[in-house]
Design an enzyme around this catalytic site. Structure first.
Site, PDB file in Angstrom:
ATOM      1  N   TYR B  91       0.828  -1.205   0.000  1.00  0.00           N
ATOM      2  CA  TYR B  91       0.000   0.000   0.000  1.00  0.00           C
ATOM      3  C   TYR B  91       0.865   1.260   0.000  1.00  0.00           C
ATOM      4  CZ  TYR B  91      -3.979  -3.026   1.109  1.00  0.00           C
ATOM      5  OH  TYR B  91      -4.949  -3.990   1.083  1.00  0.00           O
ATOM      6  N   ASP B 150      -0.404  -9.179  10.139  1.00  0.00           N
ATOM      7  CA  ASP B 150       0.546 -10.175   9.655  1.00  0.00           C
ATOM      8  C   ASP B 150       1.068  -9.712   8.297  1.00  0.00           C
ATOM      9  OD1 ASP B 150       2.029 -12.444   9.544  1.00  0.00           O
ATOM     10  OD2 ASP B 150       0.378 -13.800   9.086  1.00  0.00           O
ATOM     11  N   HIS B 403       3.979  -7.243  -4.546  1.00  0.00           N
ATOM     12  CA  HIS B 403       2.628  -7.267  -5.090  1.00  0.00           C
ATOM     13  C   HIS B 403       1.932  -5.975  -4.701  1.00  0.00           C
ATOM     14  CE1 HIS B 403       2.798  -9.188  -1.108  1.00  0.00           C
ATOM     15  NE2 HIS B 403       1.934  -8.210  -0.855  1.00  0.00           N
ATOM     16  N   TYR B 486     -11.084  -0.470   0.394  1.00  0.00           N
ATOM     17  CA  TYR B 486     -10.935   0.064   1.756  1.00  0.00           C
ATOM     18  C   TYR B 486      -9.561   0.693   1.941  1.00  0.00           C
ATOM     19  CZ  TYR B 486      -7.653  -3.117   4.116  1.00  0.00           C
ATOM     20  OH  TYR B 486      -6.510  -3.766   4.535  1.00  0.00           O
ATOM     21  N   ARG B 487      -8.659   0.471   0.953  1.00  0.00           N
ATOM     22  CA  ARG B 487      -7.262   0.878   1.110  1.00  0.00           C
ATOM     23  C   ARG B 487      -6.602   0.589  -0.235  1.00  0.00           C
ATOM     24  NH1 ARG B 487      -3.951  -2.496   5.683  1.00  0.00           N
ATOM     25  NH2 ARG B 487      -2.177  -1.138   6.035  1.00  0.00           N
TER      26      ARG B 487
END
Lengths: 148, 542
Positions: B91, B150, B403, B486-487
């Site tokens: 992110y 995690d 990723h 959501y993100r």
């Protein structure tokens, strides 16, 4: 691949251990990739050498490092305990170089954690996987970044 | 030396000198070698001219220094980008949204200011990682758990502000919901405490969230309205015991009652741990999806338009494999959670053919041997083990490059799971990307599911361009179905925020109004979650 200039800027205390030569002695690289080692390389004390006890090449690397008097850290893919129980406290006291021959996952974790102590990977070399379907191993050194 | 866009070189040099006066020369960084430490290891723009790169970094170690840095940045209009530990991989990592910003690196602010066993709460600075807090709790012998994500190497504050989640009880695993009280440095250098922290002498900062008047904590999450320098969190009192159990149901259509009953037992507090939906028939594929299915199943999953439910059921019946399995976790006194599991079985028994597999009842704390065998985050133990799991596959030949996450929120119903699978399977075929046969929820909020799909990052620019285009299309397809992320990584934050477009993007316009009021020079985290300062807004919108 780390350039010689970058390698020389790993500004850490000198001891009797030439790192590139040690890594190569422990794990001879493919001839075409043996580019950076010279007898004039700086040397450094390793706090520990990290090896993965699941892989014969990595165990052989550990044997070489042990003979050179380097303390060893065995893992089985996961570096959590090494980080949580040991390396965290050592790096909080002072940045200290470590070397290893592991798969990419442990190297990636240690590289990211090292950033917090202004250290980085100063030597990295991918070795072909010894078995089909197995991820390749990397020989590596993490050391402090010298300030410009 | 890199220079922030729109800033004169002499102004930047003056700002750097003033930053050095605030924090000391050794904590201001401008060399390429130092700044490379802030590159996003998982950047989908890696190596391209558009990659988000810092022009400097400054690392304060106390709040007064953060205030002084904000004032200097305002004086010279220097864009700054606060990070806590910078581990938001997938992110954005520690790289700024707006290339050329100066990273405000808060990891030296790593004080654990309070851990209260009596109140089951803590107060920490941004540089405190989950490892740090767990080590402190262990060393002090306190009987509280931290709900950890995690991997668990990130900052409590950073993770909560980006709406991260964990694995224990619902009250704690939504990390922003579990916070109680903030301290925030505003763009003008002013210092604000929220909730009871605004009342001098109050001992209830980590006990009551709201104080009095408007509750404003939310505007500092996924935003650029201030720099959070302290945050309180509620901790989970160490439970007496843990129990897991699995519910198996045979048919594809059973997903509807399965989810309905799950929702009931969670909302009623019967099952209090994180559930996990799975399918031995339909799961698999995708870049994190494990080994490929056996040939007969592979042929079934490759049916044009997707496998028909009756064919899925027939396959499962032939192979004696239930279509769906649902893992449930319970935390609490042993007698209580055994009774909760019994009640759970009674509820799911209304689905014909449902079977149950009880897991072991584990008395806590874990023994060292148990600790080695469990999924550590379910027990509040931070771990990096996930990085040791090999992910190399035909679909993801270079997992080492990371990723990006595509993570839409869908309704918490079986119908929505089926519909999302259909839609994304079709999109996967059209876009030529490895999503897998069925997309199964990965995050479980009490009243919503979050799907999380990983798209690979490579060191091949053309492949990354193709995957970015696919990601953009997935965001668009999601929005067409009423599903919003959501993100998301910085490269897609404009697109995702743009999809929340009710009433001509009224929500984003409100964000911009707040931004202009709190940060008129637009110095903090320009572009974060699509919120651009006024002077950059027009170009970004066009």
């Amino acid at each position: 691949m780390t350039t010689r200039r970058e390698f020389l800027q790993a500004g850490i205390a000198v001891s009797a251990l030439p790192i590139g030569a040690m890594i190569r002695a422990a794990v001879p690289p493919p001839a075409a990739e043996a580019a950076t080692a010279t007898s004039a390389e700086p040397s450094m004390p390793f706090y520990k050498a990290v090896f993965d006890e699941r892989f014969a090449d990595s165990v052989a690397f550990a044997d070489q490092m042990r003979r050179r008097g380097v303390a060893l850290q065995a893992i089985r893919g996961d570096i959590t305990d090494f980080w949580y129980r040991d390396l965290y406290a050592e790096w909080r006291k002072a940045p200290a170089a470590i070397a290893g021959l592991t798969q990419h996952g442990p190297l990636f974790c240690l590289e990211q954690l090292a950033r917090d102590y202004r250290m980085r990977v100063v030597f990295r070399e991918e070795r072909p996987a010894s078995a089909a379907g197995q991820d390749p191993l990397f020989s590596w050194v993490i050391a402090p970044v010298a300030r410009a | 030396m890199r220079i922030p866009p729109g800033v004169r070189e002499r102004d930047f040099a003056a700002a750097l000198r003033e930053f050095e006066a605030v924090v000391g020369k050794e904590w201001v960084f401008t060399s390429d070698e130092d700044l490379d430490l802030y590159r996003d290891a998982y950047s989908p723009l890696f190596g391209e001219p558009e990659e988000r790169i810092a022009s400097g970094a400054v690392a304060p170690d106390r709040v007064e220094q953060v205030q002084a840095i904000a004032r200097v940045a305002n004086k010279y209009k220097i864009p700054i980008y606060p990070i806590s530990t910078g581990r938001n991989l997938g992110y954005g990592g520690s790289a700024p949204n707006y290339s050329g910003s100066v990273v405000l690196d808060l990891k030296r602010m790593n004080r654990i200011l309070d851990v209260s066993e009596r109140n089951a709460s803590c107060l920490v600075e941004p540089g405190v990682s989950y490892f740090d807090l767990c080590r402190h709790i262990e060393e002090k012998g306190l009987k509280v758990w931290v709900d950890v994500p995690d991997p668990g190497w990130g900052s409590l504050i950073g993770n909560a502000l980006d709406h991260g989640g964990g694995y224990t009880m619902a009250l704690y695993r939504n990390h922003f919901d579990a916070h109680c009280g903030m301290e925030v440095v505003l763009a003008n250098g002013d210092l604000v405490r929220t909730g009871m922290g605004a009342l001098p002498g109050a001992e209830t900062w980590q006990q009551f969230k709201y104080g009095v008047g408007p509750s404003i904590d939310g505007i500092f999450s996924q935003s650029n309205f201030g720099i959070v320098t302290k945050m309180g969190f509620w901790l989970l009192p160490e439970p007496d015991a843990y129990l897991s159990g699995t519910v198996n149901v045979p048919r594809y259509g059973d997903i509807v009652p399965l989810v309905d009953i799950l929702t009931y037992i969670e909302n009623a507090g019967v099952s209090n741990g994180m559930p996990m939906l799975g399918s031995q028939v339909l799961a698999g594929g995708g870049i994190l999806g494990g080994p490929p299915p056996e040939p007969e199943l592979a042929a079934l999953l490759a049916t044009p338009g997707g496998p028909r439910p009756e064919d899925i059921d027939a396959y499962g019946q032939r192979k004696s494999i239930p279509c769906w399995n649902l893992s449930l976790r319970f935390y609490g006194p042993a007698k209580a959670i055994e009774a909760q599991w019994e009640h759970t079985r009674e509820k799911f028994s209304s689905i014909p053919g449902a079977t149950f597999q009880p897991g072991p009842l584990i008395k806590l704390p874990l023994t060292p041997e148990q600790r080695e065998r469990v999924h550590k985050p379910e027990f509040g133990i931070p771990s990096l083990e996930m990085f040791s799991i090999g992910a190399r596959s035909e679909l993801n030949p270079t997992p080492t490059n990371g990723h990006m996450w595509f993570s839409p929120i869908i309704p918490r119903t079986g119908e929505a799971v089926s519909e999302a699978s259909r839609v994304f399977r079709q999109a996967s075929q059209e876009l030529g990307i490895p999503i897998g046969a069925t997309v199964i929820p990965t995050m479980y909020w009490l009243r919503a599911f979050v799907l999380i799909v990983a798209l690979p990052i490579t060191r091949n620019i053309e492949t990354n361009k193709k995957n970015r285009a696919a990601m953009s299309r997935l965001i668009q397809i999601s929005a067409e179905h009423g599903w919003g992320e959501y993100r998301t990584p910085p490269a897609f934050q404009d697109a995702v925020m743009g999809a929340y477009s009710f009433n001509n993007n009224a929500l984003l316009r409100l964000h911009e109004t707040i931004k202009d009021a709190l940060d008129p020079n637009g110095i903090i985290s320009a572009g974060r979650y699509g919120i651009w300062p006024k002077h950059l807004r027009g170009a970004r919108r066009s």
